[in-house]
Design a protein around this motif. Sequence first.
Motif, short mmCIF file in Angstrom:
data_model
loop_
_atom_site.label_atom_id
_atom_site.label_comp_id
_atom_site.label_asym_id
_atom_site.label_seq_id
_atom_site.Cartn_x
_atom_site.Cartn_y
_atom_site.Cartn_z
N LEU A 123 0.84 -1.19 0.00
CA LEU A 123 0.00 0.00 0.00
C LEU A 123 0.88 1.24 0.00
O LEU A 123 1.97 1.25 0.58
CB LEU A 123 -0.93 0.02 1.23
N ASP A 124 0.37 2.28 -0.64
CA ASP A 124 1.10 3.55 -0.67
C ASP A 124 1.17 4.13 0.73
O ASP A 124 0.20 4.09 1.49
CB ASP A 124 0.39 4.52 -1.62
N ALA A 125 2.32 4.69 1.05
CA ALA A 125 2.48 5.26 2.39
C ALA A 125 1.60 6.49 2.57
O ALA A 125 1.17 6.79 3.69
CB ALA A 125 3.95 5.62 2.63
N ASN A 126 1.34 7.22 1.48
CA ASN A 126 0.50 8.42 1.56
C ASN A 126 -0.93 8.08 1.15
O ASN A 126 -1.36 8.32 0.02
CB ASN A 126 1.07 9.52 0.65
N LEU A 127 -1.65 7.49 2.06
CA LEU A 127 -3.04 7.12 1.79
C LEU A 127 -3.95 8.30 2.06
O LEU A 127 -3.62 9.20 2.85
CB LEU A 127 -3.44 5.94 2.67
#
Length: 291
Positions: free
Chosen positions: A220-224
């Motif tokens: 998952l992208d760290a910047n959700l």
Amino acid sequence: MVPPRLTLVSDSQYDSDEFDGDEAAEAREAAIQRALSDPEAAVDHLSQSVLREKLRRLEAMLFASSEPLDAKALRRCLEEDDDVNLLMAELEEQYKDRGVTLVRVAGRWQFRTADDLSFLLERQQKEERKLSKAALETLAIIAYHQPVTRAEIEEIRGVSTSPGTLDVLMETNWIRPRGRRRAPGRPLTYGTTESFLVHFGLDAIKDLPGLADLKAAGLLDANLPPGFTMPAPTDVAALMPDELPLTDDGDEETQEELELESGEDEGAEDEHQTDAVEPSGERTPSENDGE
């Protein structure tokens, strides 16, 4: 008549057998004396012997079975008051650092090769069938959102889902139709199967990785987006309140619907009878009245 055969025993052999018998008797006598002098130690020794025998039975059952065994199947080789889960925990601890480990998958127990030694059993030529990206996304949505319909899967993905994608997942026996949603059109609801748990080494569907695990694995992208959450995966065997059961012909009728249809028929019949009565309450004349 054949004469009986006689065996000659030397004095040395006779003395040896007699000496061995004396040693066995002395050993038994020493064991009895130890038991009398320390009864608690004797009881502990006996209980340990009984425990080893029970573990040996469970070990034999699991080794001979090609499929994972549940507690009910394992209890057949034990006494009625034995705690199967406690014994399996003891056996699991004994196999923890061995080449073959005892693991629990889908609520059942099975011997498997240790994960760090799996390379020894890999074949050089393997025919693997890879799932498409759409199939993997659909499988993940079903696992985390079950029970879920095809329309709900498309809403979560943001694109339409091909019927072939669901067919491929059902061919692998990883998903199954659960029932039908109590909604117009009665769409099918889908959920995961026990084969899904066995293949991915899960004891229950709740063991799927959560949001923090997926972030740590880089999936998952760290910047959700703010407020982004993930549902807690659940797999209830029983139908949910908004689900209807499946039947052989793919359709179903509940008792409420039958009563509703019956009530509508009765209301229509009453309405038909009411039409034959004038508003004044007098009966409509008929041909028989003239007679």
